[in-house]
Design an enzyme around this catalytic site. Structure first.
Site, mmCIF file in Angstrom:
data_model
loop_
_atom_site.group_PDB
_atom_site.id
_atom_site.type_symbol
_atom_site.label_atom_id
_atom_site.label_comp_id
_atom_site.label_asym_id
_atom_site.label_seq_id
_atom_site.Cartn_x
_atom_site.Cartn_y
_atom_site.Cartn_z
ATOM 1 N NE ARG A 171 103.608 23.893 48.085
ATOM 2 C CZ ARG A 171 102.326 24.229 48.224
ATOM 3 N NH1 ARG A 171 101.413 23.298 48.413
ATOM 4 N NH2 ARG A 171 101.970 25.492 48.187
ATOM 5 C CG ASN B 274 84.500 30.194 47.942
ATOM 6 O OD1 ASN B 274 85.417 30.056 48.747
ATOM 7 N ND2 ASN B 274 84.092 29.249 47.135
ATOM 8 C CB CYS B 275 85.398 32.176 53.267
ATOM 9 S SG CYS B 275 85.482 30.410 52.946
ATOM 10 C CB THR C 53 84.209 8.177 42.581
ATOM 11 O OG1 THR C 53 85.010 7.810 41.452
ATOM 12 C CG2 THR C 53 84.379 9.669 42.857
ATOM 13 C CE1 TYR D 194 92.396 9.455 45.021
ATOM 14 C CE2 TYR D 194 92.713 9.592 42.645
ATOM 15 C CZ TYR D 194 93.096 9.090 43.884
ATOM 16 O OH TYR D 194 94.151 8.223 43.977
#
Ligand SMILES: Cc1cc2nc3c(=O)[nH]c(=O)nc-3n(C[C@H](O)[C@H](O)[C@H](O)COP(=O)(O)OP(=O)(O)OC[C@H]3O[C@@H](n4cnc5c(N)ncnc54)[C@H](O)[C@@H]3O)c2cc1C
Length: 552
Positions: A22, A42-43, A267, A273
């Site tokens: 976006r 997954n929830c 990191t 990241y």
């Protein structure tokens, strides 16, 4: 052109990918996912096991095709990143369909590799199912289709309890084995007791303080010499950050076992990241490193990282670990720190418990809940809250979570103007009531006793007086309590025989009135926080036989 490669195509990874698109129509964005699906819910997986979610398709929020059509993302499933060559800025990918290896360069790499179920070295544990992916849930649903009679869930955490409820929906005798003294570790014991009771009421057998020593094809053995029949075993004792790839690439792994990142999730390699369950987070309350394997923070960090890559200014997002779970008819929610954590960090705190109605008691279907608030005794800084009830729990925990984020103190909860009409709340909402009580406690207007302090105070000479009605008292009381209904207290002071009085009622409200009266008459009175109701459900009145099977 910017080439962004994302490893892991679910919560964090896909949030980062779509936000990036976006913000940048031209960036080349490749998402690599080793399972067969991306962007899956997954929830929602436990509810597919129970048939509450009937259609597997509804768990698949996007597909590589839909993501390409709308976002022109290059999404590759069954594609495992097996190595990161940082010096060359390439990832090595294994195409699991074709069994081929290829390299892919990146300008920026985002790791959202998630977490792995913890699998303890127990004989036979390989027969147990774990739940993380669509493939996992398909395997469990196939096992459930063989009509097992008895299931054992190892682990009484959020996912274990959700799966337990769903197996009961399927008509399977379900047992939960939990190593600690309670279910749902983020709760304090007196709150977890309410959940244990709900499990019992729905036929779940709960084995607390039990560890599994062996899994066979027909049963599970525990250290307490119980052999629990099991045609189906689910292992849900927690997750660990999946850091194998990061570790191999020489990225720093922190003391909590997650990838170390800075405030914008970079990191120790400025072009890499890490987000989601794989990365360590910054705790809002003390700034320490923490792990919070939850979807909200994974999504939020995905967006933060995308913004950062796109050159936008970003705010560091710390965590307060707000979580919620449905356990049969109960909603159980927490935010911030619990008592166990405050105690072990040596932080001074106060707790209050209330049992308010979800909405005005005179309007039909009001449901009583229990809320616990933890705060600093002097400043009123809110450290955390827990709530258990049938209705209205989610809204109260969310308000408190917002208050923590907004640095609103416990007494200031009294000032919040919350929407009210009888079907929805009370003119003095449970949140406002917490503020009133916290204010009384912090200013020293009243002193409260905790459910686990009764014995100590009685030994110190406090007389325990129950100010409920005779009929309420007859239905159950704290051993040793004298019953003097609050309306009779003024006329029966001579029966107290002590200047030190510990007052209790059903939930703490009449006790507060009595405490104020006694103090103004020269007594040294304390009110039992949460009243008889909290005590009766707490481990102090242990209805749970520890180390034993809890029978329904
Ligand atoms: C059963 C279940 C119920 C849950 N319920 C809730 C809930 O109600 N509320 C809540 O807040 N959270 C819940 N969670 C947790 C939530 O789903 C996670 O916190 C969130 O998905 C983490 O996002 P993530 O991007 O870090 O990892 P994930 O969403 O787990 O995605 C990581 C992906 O990376 C892939 N991957 C790993 N290594 C590689 C590699 N080398 N190459 C390619 N791909 C790789 C994996 O296959 C995986 O698909 C639940 C989790 C489960 C399993």
């Amino acid at each position: 052109m910017n080439k962004i490669v994302i490893v892991g195509g679910v919560a964090g990874g896909m949030s980062a990918a779509t936000r990036l698109r976006r913000l940048d129509a031209h960036a080349e964005i490749v998402v690599l996912e080793k399972s067969g699906h991306v962007s899956y819910a997954n929830c929602g997986l436990p509810y597919y096991i129970g048939g509450v979610i009937e259609d597997e398709e509804s768990l698949l929020l996007q597909t590589p095709k839909s993501l390409h059509e709308r976002f022109r993302l290059d999404v590759r499933v069954r594609s495992e990143v097996v190595e990161i060559k940082r010096s060359e800025k390439i990832v090595v990918v294994k195409d699991l369909e074709k069994n081929e290896i290829y390299s892919l360069p990146y300008d920026k790499l985002i790791l959202s590799t998630g977490a792995k179920p913890v699998i303890p070295p127990i004989p036979g544990i390989n027969q147990a199912y774990t739940l993380r992916t669509i493939e996992d849930v398909e395997a469990i649903v196939s096992a459930v289709a063989t009509a097992p009679k008895n299931a054992v869930i190892i682990g009484g955490g959020f996912i274990g309890l959700e799966i337990g409820e769903n197996l009961v929906h399927r008509g399977i005798n379900t047992s939960i084995i939990e190593a600690s003294t309670q279910v749902l570790a983020p709760l304090d014991p007196e709150m977890a007791s309410l959940v244990a009771k709900e499990l019992q009421n729905h036929g779940v057998q709960l084995f607390l303080e039990s560890t599994v020593t062996k899994v066979t094809s027909t049963s599970v053995m525990t250290n307490n010499n119980s052999e629990i029949p099991a045609d189906l075993v689910i292992l849900a004792i927690g997750v660990r950050p999946d850091v194998s790839l990061a570790q191999q690439a020489g990225l720093n792994i922190g003391s909590k076992g997650g990838i170390v990142v800075n405030h914008v999730n970079i990191t120790n390699d400025p072009d890499i990241y890490a987000i989601g369950d794989a990365a360590e987070k910054i705790d809002e309350l003390d700034g320490s490193a923490t792990l919070v394997p939850l979807a909200n923070i994974a999504n939020r960090h995905g967006r933060v990282v995308a913004d950062h890559i796109a050159g936008k200014e970003v705010r560091a997002v710390k965590t307060i670990a707000t979580a919620i779970v449905k356990v049969f008819d109960l909603t159980v929610a927490t935010t911030g720190w619990n008592e166990k954590r405050l105690k072990s960090a040596g932080i001074e705190y106060r707790t209050i418990h209330t049992h308010p109605n979800s909405h005005a008691g005179y309007y039909p279907n009001a449901q009583q809940m229990t809320i616990k608030l933890l705060f600093a005794p002097k400043t009123g800084e809110i450290f955390g809250a827990q709530a258990v009830g049938v209705d209205g729990v989610d809204k109260r925990i969310d308000v408190i979570a917002t208050a923590i984020r907004g640095n609103i103190s416990a007494p200031e909860l009294a000032d919040l103007e919350l929407a009210y009409a009888p079907p929805f709340g009370s003119a003095k909402d449970p949140i406002n009531m917490l503020g009133y009580i916290a204010d009384n406690v912090i200013t020293g207007l009243v002193h409260t006793a905790r459910w686990d302090e009764i014995e100590k105070l009685v030994d110190a000479g406090y007389k325990l007086v129950d100010v409920r009605s005779y009929s309420e008292f007859a239905q159950g009381s704290i051993p040793g309590a004298t019953n003097i209904p609050v309306d009779e207290l003024r006329d029966r002071l001579s029966e107290l025989h002590s200047k030190k009085v510990m007052v209790t009622c059903q939930v703490g409200q009449r006790g507060h009135t009595a405490t104020m009266l006694l103090n103004s008459l020269g007594f040294e009175a304390v009110n039992l926080d949460g009243g008889y109701l909290l005590w009766s459900r707490s481990p102090a009145n242990s209805y749970i036989e520890r180390k034993e099977e809890v029978h329904v």
